[in-house]
Design a protein around this motif. Structure first.
Motif, PDB file in Angstrom:
ATOM      1  N   TYR A 276       0.848  -1.197   0.000  1.00 18.43           N
ATOM      2  CA  TYR A 276       0.000   0.000   0.000  1.00 18.43           C
ATOM      3  C   TYR A 276       0.888   1.253   0.000  1.00 18.43           C
ATOM      4  O   TYR A 276       0.708   2.165  -0.806  1.00 18.43           O
ATOM      5  N   ALA A 277       1.875   1.264   0.905  1.00 17.90           N
ATOM      6  CA  ALA A 277       2.756   2.428   1.040  1.00 17.90           C
ATOM      7  C   ALA A 277       3.495   2.719  -0.274  1.00 17.90           C
ATOM      8  O   ALA A 277       3.656   3.878  -0.679  1.00 17.90           O
ATOM      9  N   MET A 278       3.910   1.667  -0.948  1.00 14.24           N
ATOM     10  CA  MET A 278       4.649   1.811  -2.209  1.00 14.24           C
ATOM     11  C   MET A 278       3.838   2.552  -3.267  1.00 14.24           C
ATOM     12  O   MET A 278       4.308   3.505  -3.890  1.00 14.24           O
ATOM     13  N   LEU A 279       2.597   2.103  -3.465  1.00 12.08           N
ATOM     14  CA  LEU A 279       1.766   2.735  -4.494  1.00 12.08           C
ATOM     15  C   LEU A 279       1.380   4.155  -4.098  1.00 12.08           C
ATOM     16  O   LEU A 279       1.346   5.058  -4.936  1.00 12.08           O
ATOM     17  N   GLU A 290      -2.508   6.713  -9.958  1.00 11.46           N
ATOM     18  CA  GLU A 290      -2.972   6.032  -8.752  1.00 11.46           C
ATOM     19  C   GLU A 290      -4.095   5.024  -9.033  1.00 11.46           C
ATOM     20  O   GLU A 290      -3.996   3.847  -8.675  1.00 11.46           O
ATOM     21  N   GLU A 291      -5.152   5.489  -9.673  1.00 12.24           N
ATOM     22  CA  GLU A 291      -6.297   4.601  -9.923  1.00 12.24           C
ATOM     23  C   GLU A 291      -5.872   3.375 -10.722  1.00 12.24           C
ATOM     24  O   GLU A 291      -6.163   2.234 -10.346  1.00 12.24           O
ATOM     25  N   ARG A 292      -5.155   3.583 -11.803  1.00 18.48           N
ATOM     26  CA  ARG A 292      -4.813   2.451 -12.673  1.00 18.48           C
ATOM     27  C   ARG A 292      -3.851   1.485 -12.005  1.00 18.48           C
ATOM     28  O   ARG A 292      -3.974   0.268 -12.147  1.00 18.48           O
ATOM     29  N   SER A 293      -2.882   2.003 -11.261  1.00 19.33           N
ATOM     30  CA  SER A 293      -1.916   1.083 -10.637  1.00 19.33           C
ATOM     31  C   SER A 293      -2.576   0.285  -9.510  1.00 19.33           C
ATOM     32  O   SER A 293      -2.286  -0.902  -9.331  1.00 19.33           O
ATOM     33  N   ILE A 294      -3.483   0.908  -8.779  1.00 19.72           N
ATOM     34  CA  ILE A 294      -4.182   0.181  -7.704  1.00 19.72           C
ATOM     35  C   ILE A 294      -5.116  -0.868  -8.295  1.00 19.72           C
ATOM     36  O   ILE A 294      -5.120  -2.036  -7.859  1.00 19.72           O
TER      37      ILE A 294
END
Ligand code: PBG
Length: 324
Positions: A276-279, A290-294
């Motif tokens: 979580y911290a990484m993203l 943010e949205e796409r990587s999560i």
């Protein structure tokens, strides 16, 4: 060319039609940190957007999640240093922070599914998941503490108990205690393949539960091993686990797939604090979308074979409308 795979990617309608895996709110389990006190809500510095809640605020948080369609929660306690001891006795004391939190959530929101974590570390003055003696982690003596803790959670109303300690034999031991006490309906989600990982750092900040000495390598698994996960899974299945969990998630997609291919029990993936911290850090710097990587990360757990995903992103993906 007879085969042109790009034909199946030519429009959004066709791409959707042939999409093999999907993510749904029902797949998500939201971990929540709890702390003693009233009207507390303090952000975990290494986990932007994630807070430690006192029970009153926890209830507000659960209510707002339920309104979004998020129905499963995993609770983790931040325990004052003064209450910790070598044998984690606070962990099964009746009326402790944790059992009060379980009771309050179930009383106010019977429809919520409450997952509880069984391990000594938040309550241990050594910061380990088992009893420490001369630098060694005692296995069988620890089972006794885990059994008492699990029973206290069941009595408080836990729906699913998730032992995260990695002691040998704990699933069978806990199953037996629950059954003897009439809790045959309480499920066990075993942290089956839990690796000795660097990615738990922010979680240990959140709870103040880092080991005071040594590391967890004599009980958590070596990140280099996959065949060993099959041994753990076999034992958990035989001992009565209802779910098999892999943890961390993203660096261990192969393990999720391995267990999904070899066992018929549902597989859970824990997308841990460090992931979580990484993203979040990359998104805050503008280095990743943010949205796409999560969403890509969460979908990868489904593709690998997990049906339940424990993730700190649970609420935001619903709140921000990313889960269409
Ligand atoms: C403790 C426990 C840990 C996590 C869940 N339960 C940390 C550890 O084993 O040190 C990690 C969760 C996360 O990093 O998000 N038994």
């Amino acid at each position: 060319m007879l085969q042109r795979p790009r034909r199946n990617r030519k429009s959004a309608v066709i791409r959707d039609m042939i999409q093999e895996t999907r993510l749904d709110a029902s797949n998500l389990i939201f971990p929540l940190f709890i702390v003693e006190g009233k009207n507390q809500k303090t952000e975990v510095s290494s986990m932007p957007g994630i807070y430690r809640y006192s029970i009153d605020n926890l209830l507000r948080e659960v209510e707002s999640c339920l309104a979004l369609g998020l129905k499963s929660f995993d609770l983790f306690p931040n325990i004052e240093e003064a209450l910790k001891d070598k044998y984690a006795t606070e962990s099964y004391r009746s009326g402790n922070l944790y059992t009060r939190a379980i009771e309050e959530v179930k009383k106010n929101f019977p429809e919520a599914c409450v997952v509880t974590d069984v391990a000594m570390d938040p309550y241990s003055s050594d910061g380990h998941d088992g009893i420490v003696e001369s630098g060694r982690i005692l296995n069988d003596e620890t089972l006794d503490v885990l059994g008492k803790m699990a029973l206290a959670h069941a009595q408080a109303g836990a729906d699913i108990i998730a032992p995260s300690d990695m002691m040998d034999g704990r699933i069978g031991y806990i199953r037996n205690i629950l059954d003897k006490n009439g809790f045959t309906e309480v499920s066990l989600m075993s942290y089956t393949a839990k690796y000795a990982s660097a990615f738990y750092g922010p979680f240990r900040d959140a709870l103040g539960s880092a080991p005071k000495h040594g590391d967890k390598k004599t009980y958590q698994m070596n990140p280099a091993n996959s065949r060993e996960a099959l041994i753990e899974a076999q034992l958990d299945a035989e001992e009565g686990a209802d779910f098999l969990m892999v943890k961390p998630g993203l660096p261990y997609l192969d393990i999720i797939k391995l267990l999904a291919d070899n066992f018929d029990l549902p597989i859970a993936a824990y997308n841990v604090s460090g992931e979580y911290a990484m993203l979040k850090a990359a998104a805050q710097n503008g280095w990743l979308d943010e949205e796409r990587s999560i969403m890509e990360t969460l979908l990868s757990f489904r593709r690998a074979g997990a049906t339940a995903i424990l993730t700190y992103h649970s609420k935001e993906v619903l709140e921000k409308g990313w889960l269409k």
